[in-house]
Write a protein that holds these residues in place. Sequence first.
Motif, PDB file in Angstrom:
ATOM      1  N   UNK A   1       0.956   5.312   5.596  1.00  0.00           N
ATOM      2  CA  UNK A   1       0.601   3.903   5.748  1.00  0.00           C
ATOM      3  C   UNK A   1       1.611   3.001   5.040  1.00  0.00           C
ATOM      4  N   UNK A   2       2.019   3.404   3.839  1.00  0.00           N
ATOM      5  CA  UNK A   2       3.013   2.622   3.110  1.00  0.00           C
ATOM      6  C   UNK A   2       4.360   2.670   3.807  1.00  0.00           C
ATOM      7  N   UNK A   3       4.707   3.823   4.348  1.00  0.00           N
ATOM      8  CA  UNK A   3       5.973   3.976   5.075  1.00  0.00           C
ATOM      9  C   UNK A   3       5.980   3.041   6.287  1.00  0.00           C
ATOM     10  N   UNK A   4       4.868   3.018   7.004  1.00  0.00           N
ATOM     11  CA  UNK A   4       4.757   2.139   8.169  1.00  0.00           C
ATOM     12  C   UNK A   4       4.910   0.684   7.761  1.00  0.00           C
ATOM     13  N   UNK A   5       4.245   0.308   6.672  1.00  0.00           N
ATOM     14  CA  UNK A   5       4.291  -1.071   6.182  1.00  0.00           C
ATOM     15  C   UNK A   5       5.724  -1.474   5.823  1.00  0.00           C
TER      16      UNK A   5
ATOM     17  N   UNK B   1      10.739  -4.456   6.871  1.00  0.00           N
ATOM     18  CA  UNK B   1      12.199  -4.516   6.915  1.00  0.00           C
ATOM     19  C   UNK B   1      12.708  -4.865   8.313  1.00  0.00           C
ATOM     20  N   UNK B   2      12.021  -4.358   9.326  1.00  0.00           N
ATOM     21  CA  UNK B   2      12.416  -4.667  10.705  1.00  0.00           C
ATOM     22  C   UNK B   2      12.205  -6.149  10.995  1.00  0.00           C
TER      23      UNK B   2
ATOM     24  N   UNK C   1       3.794  -7.098  13.788  1.00  0.00           N
ATOM     25  CA  UNK C   1       3.746  -7.440  12.370  1.00  0.00           C
ATOM     26  C   UNK C   1       3.812  -8.955  12.234  1.00  0.00           C
ATOM     27  N   UNK C   2       3.847  -9.438  11.006  1.00  0.00           N
ATOM     28  CA  UNK C   2       4.045 -10.865  10.796  1.00  0.00           C
ATOM     29  C   UNK C   2       4.919 -11.078   9.572  1.00  0.00           C
TER      30      UNK C   2
END
Length: 269
Positions: free
Chosen positions: A66-70, A75-76, A129-130
């Motif tokens: 979950x943290x990796x996804x966040x 960054x993207x 994302x936002x």
Amino acid sequence: MEKMTVHKIRRMMEDRLSNPNWTFTYDREQETLRVEDKETKKGINVSLQGVLAKYEQIDDQKAIEEYVYYVKEALTSMRVPIKLNGAERHIYPVIRSTSFPTSSNDIPLVYDEHTAETRIYYAIDLGKSYKLIDEKLLQKESLEKKTIKEMAMFNVRSLPTNVKEDAVAGNTFYFVRSNDGYDASRILNESFLDSFKKQITGTMTVAVPHQDVLIVADIQNEVGYDVLAELTMSFFVNGKIPITALSFLYEEGQLEPIFILGKNNKDTK
């Protein structure tokens, strides 16, 4: 089973976030890992103790993923050119804890105080994302904070509010979980909360343990407070972006933090 440590969490995250365009900086004293984009020089700091705590709570690799996804999404999104003018319908308020940073890369974020436990930030929706709006972006777009706030509040009131209901020992719990990133933001929709107030016969409480859930409860007895405490803590520990494990009394349009101390005991601020 081998015990998980901060150093193991760090290695696992660096492995999963491996990217030739990103660099890693580890702060041993703060136990934080900074992931930064080489080109934009923008990055995000991850509290490894926070990741470890969540890992131990749910005892699962899901905490790390979950943290990796966040981090990847954050960054993207930093590489995406942002424009506020013309994107009025995509600006929303987001709820964060008062411990959340008030600046990003030394640039002040646009925010308002909310309760003793929560703060309101403003974001532009990017689809998956936002991005939180900062003062530099406001100046670049020649917009005032008041204008952004009005847009955000209008948009959050326009969001659908599908509610699921559950009853325990005479107490009724209502859950808003749309998973659109703005479930907790619906706590700012006063007409929505007031509609509950009219139908609730006991004590009305509201909780935003993490950004993807809003809980409204009709508390009729002491057991209800115990259930509410367990619910909010469970959501808080398992949420991708935790906000607060405390609940709030909702009276006359005001939110007041409530502390539930042990079994069948309650006290308020």
